[in-house]
Design a protein around this motif. Structure first.
Motif, PDB file in Angstrom:
ATOM      1  N   PHE A 157     -16.541 -37.806  23.937  1.00 15.38           N
ATOM      2  CA  PHE A 157     -16.506 -37.725  25.377  1.00 15.38           C
ATOM      3  C   PHE A 157     -16.136 -39.077  25.967  1.00 15.38           C
ATOM      4  O   PHE A 157     -16.556 -40.119  25.458  1.00 15.38           O
ATOM      5  CB  PHE A 157     -17.875 -37.292  25.902  1.00 15.38           C
ATOM      6  N   TYR A 216     -16.198 -41.393  29.510  1.00 17.01           N
ATOM      7  CA  TYR A 216     -16.799 -41.583  30.820  1.00 17.01           C
ATOM      8  C   TYR A 216     -16.187 -42.814  31.464  1.00 17.01           C
ATOM      9  O   TYR A 216     -15.773 -43.755  30.788  1.00 17.01           O
ATOM     10  CB  TYR A 216     -18.316 -41.806  30.717  1.00 17.01           C
ATOM     11  N   TYR A 266     -31.935 -43.095  30.278  1.00 19.38           N
ATOM     12  CA  TYR A 266     -31.176 -44.014  29.451  1.00 19.38           C
ATOM     13  C   TYR A 266     -31.463 -45.439  29.894  1.00 19.38           C
ATOM     14  O   TYR A 266     -31.713 -45.711  31.064  1.00 19.38           O
ATOM     15  CB  TYR A 266     -29.670 -43.768  29.586  1.00 19.38           C
ATOM     16  N   PRO A 310     -25.016 -46.991  27.483  1.00 17.92           N
ATOM     17  CA  PRO A 310     -26.369 -46.465  27.665  1.00 17.92           C
ATOM     18  C   PRO A 310     -26.994 -46.053  26.328  1.00 17.92           C
ATOM     19  O   PRO A 310     -26.296 -45.571  25.431  1.00 17.92           O
ATOM     20  CB  PRO A 310     -26.153 -45.238  28.558  1.00 17.92           C
ATOM     21  N   LEU A 354     -30.297 -43.767  24.810  1.00 11.65           N
ATOM     22  CA  LEU A 354     -31.271 -42.760  25.215  1.00 11.65           C
ATOM     23  C   LEU A 354     -32.699 -43.227  24.974  1.00 11.65           C
ATOM     24  O   LEU A 354     -33.035 -43.705  23.890  1.00 11.65           O
ATOM     25  CB  LEU A 354     -31.032 -41.461  24.447  1.00 11.65           C
ATOM     26  N   ARG A 383     -35.546 -37.476  26.372  1.00  8.04           N
ATOM     27  CA  ARG A 383     -34.865 -36.275  26.893  1.00  8.04           C
ATOM     28  C   ARG A 383     -35.895 -35.179  27.120  1.00  8.04           C
ATOM     29  O   ARG A 383     -36.732 -34.920  26.250  1.00  8.04           O
ATOM     30  CB  ARG A 383     -33.798 -35.807  25.915  1.00  8.04           C
ATOM     31  N   ASP A 394     -37.182 -35.204  22.834  1.00  6.21           N
ATOM     32  CA  ASP A 394     -36.691 -36.335  22.055  1.00  6.21           C
ATOM     33  C   ASP A 394     -37.161 -37.617  22.731  1.00  6.21           C
ATOM     34  O   ASP A 394     -36.597 -38.023  23.738  1.00  6.21           O
ATOM     35  CB  ASP A 394     -35.167 -36.313  21.945  1.00  6.21           C
ATOM     36  N   SER A 412     -37.958 -40.360  20.600  1.00  3.11           N
ATOM     37  CA  SER A 412     -38.022 -41.228  19.429  1.00  3.11           C
ATOM     38  C   SER A 412     -37.658 -42.684  19.739  1.00  3.11           C
ATOM     39  O   SER A 412     -38.065 -43.590  19.017  1.00  3.11           O
ATOM     40  CB  SER A 412     -37.117 -40.687  18.325  1.00  3.11           C
ATOM     41  N   GLN A 413     -36.872 -42.913  20.781  1.00  3.01           N
ATOM     42  CA  GLN A 413     -36.453 -44.272  21.122  1.00  3.01           C
ATOM     43  C   GLN A 413     -37.287 -44.875  22.252  1.00  3.01           C
ATOM     44  O   GLN A 413     -36.984 -45.972  22.710  1.00  3.01           O
ATOM     45  CB  GLN A 413     -34.971 -44.272  21.518  1.00  3.01           C
ATOM     46  N   LEU A 429     -31.061 -45.643  33.721  1.00  9.95           N
ATOM     47  CA  LEU A 429     -30.248 -44.546  34.237  1.00  9.95           C
ATOM     48  C   LEU A 429     -30.935 -43.214  33.981  1.00  9.95           C
ATOM     49  O   LEU A 429     -31.448 -42.973  32.890  1.00  9.95           O
ATOM     50  CB  LEU A 429     -28.886 -44.533  33.544  1.00  9.95           C
ATOM     51  N   THR A 454     -28.691 -27.284  29.878  1.00 11.19           N
ATOM     52  CA  THR A 454     -28.962 -27.382  28.443  1.00 11.19           C
ATOM     53  C   THR A 454     -27.887 -26.729  27.599  1.00 11.19           C
ATOM     54  O   THR A 454     -27.367 -27.313  26.659  1.00 11.19           O
ATOM     55  CB  THR A 454     -30.294 -26.714  28.097  1.00 11.19           C
ATOM     56  N   GLY A 481     -24.689 -29.958  25.226  1.00 12.59           N
ATOM     57  CA  GLY A 481     -24.403 -30.252  23.831  1.00 12.59           C
ATOM     58  C   GLY A 481     -22.989 -29.906  23.453  1.00 12.59           C
ATOM     59  O   GLY A 481     -22.429 -30.450  22.517  1.00 12.59           O
ATOM     60  N   GLY A 509     -20.719 -32.243  26.616  1.00 12.26           N
ATOM     61  CA  GLY A 509     -21.023 -33.662  26.780  1.00 12.26           C
ATOM     62  C   GLY A 509     -21.056 -34.096  28.218  1.00 12.26           C
ATOM     63  O   GLY A 509     -21.055 -35.287  28.507  1.00 12.26           O
ATOM     64  N   GLU A 510     -21.101 -33.154  29.143  1.00 11.65           N
ATOM     65  CA  GLU A 510     -21.026 -33.511  30.543  1.00 11.65           C
ATOM     66  C   GLU A 510     -22.418 -33.731  31.098  1.00 11.65           C
ATOM     67  O   GLU A 510     -23.135 -32.773  31.417  1.00 11.65           O
ATOM     68  CB  GLU A 510     -20.302 -32.450  31.360  1.00 11.65           C
ATOM     69  N   LEU A 511     -22.796 -34.983  31.197  1.00  7.05           N
ATOM     70  CA  LEU A 511     -24.030 -35.373  31.849  1.00  7.05           C
ATOM     71  C   LEU A 511     -23.705 -35.925  33.226  1.00  7.05           C
ATOM     72  O   LEU A 511     -22.666 -36.552  33.423  1.00  7.05           O
ATOM     73  CB  LEU A 511     -24.762 -36.455  31.044  1.00  7.05           C
ATOM     74  N   PHE A 561     -24.948 -38.526  35.924  1.00  5.39           N
ATOM     75  CA  PHE A 561     -25.803 -39.705  36.009  1.00  5.39           C
ATOM     76  C   PHE A 561     -26.102 -40.079  37.456  1.00  5.39           C
ATOM     77  O   PHE A 561     -25.255 -39.908  38.348  1.00  5.39           O
ATOM     78  CB  PHE A 561     -25.137 -40.912  35.344  1.00  5.39           C
TER      79      PHE A 561
END
Lengths: 111, 117
Positions: free
Chosen positions: A34, A36, B35, B43, B45, B48, B56, B58-59, B91, B97, B101, B104-106, B108
């Motif tokens: 992707f 951006y 993010y 960015p 993550l 989530r 998620d 984990s970070q 961010l 949902t 996946g 990939g369009e999030l 922000f």
């Protein structure tokens, strides 16, 4: 090791001078790549999704292409308003539902 | 249609102080992301959410960072106590949902810039 690397870190062009930005990846099971765009002080804005090698997407002066190892963002006859940081991100099997971003390329177009 | 709204845009605090960031996602988006973006980097993550559930984290440095998403809508990210290395842009993003996946369009927000002195 899974990595997403963008080059160059910064690029300065004259208005109308075409060029390409690179995003190379070393991940297994790519599900999507992707692109951006991020303007200073703003959040990233979605541009393109590429799913498989050989695929191309276009939007105005931008064209994104994908191979098995890298993606290119071609900028044709850019204008000053194309100045921004361009980020690529990948979605792959081991990182389900998570986008992993590269560090970005800071593009400056001089009038 | 309103985009992702974050506040505050800027925050300056001294180390060891607490700080909180708020995010209101796009209406109908059930997935919410926090993010972290350092200067000159992409960015990364932190956490989530799918609706109210953190799926998620984990970070997320759980010794000092916490997050919550009340009623599956707004979210708050907290740091207590803040350290010098926490200076960055935080961010928030949201998405559908079943599409994120794949596409990939999030979407922000503009981010919250934190400076720790």
């Amino acid at each position: 090791e899974d990595q997403v690397t963008q080059s160059p870190e910064a690029l300065r062009l004259q208005e109308g001078e075409s060029s390409s930005l690179n995003c190379s990846y070393t991940v297994s099971g790519l599900r999507g790549l992707f692109w951006y765009r991020q303007d200073p002080g703003k959040g990233p804005e979605f541009l393109f999704t590429l799913y498989s090698a050989g695929e191309e997407k276009e939007k105005e002066r931008l064209k994104a292409t994908l191979t098995k190892k890298e993606s290119f963002l071609h900028i044709t006859a850019p204008k000053p308003e194309d100045s921004a940081t361009y980020l690529c991100a990948v979605h792959y099997v081991r990182m389900a539902q998570k986008l992993v971003f590269g560090q970005g390329t800071r593009l400056t177009i001089n009038p | 249609e309103a985009g992702v709204v974050q506040s505050p845009r800027y925050k300056i605090i001294e180390k060891k102080q607490p700080v909180a960031f708020w995010c209101n996602p796009i209406s109908g988006h059930n997935t919410l992301y926090w993010y972290l973006q350092n200067l000159g980097q992409g960015p990364e993550l932190l956490i989530r959410y799918e609706n109210e559930e953190a799926v998620d984290d984990s970070q997320l440095p759980k010794d000092r960072f916490s997050a919550e998403r009340l009623k599956g809508v707004d979210s708050t990210l907290k740091i207590q106590p803040a350290e010098l290395g926490d200076s960055a842009v935080y961010l928030c993003a949201s998405s559908f949902t079943r599409l994120a996946g794949r596409t990939g369009e999030l979407f922000f927000g503009e981010g919250s810039r934190l400076t720790v002195l």
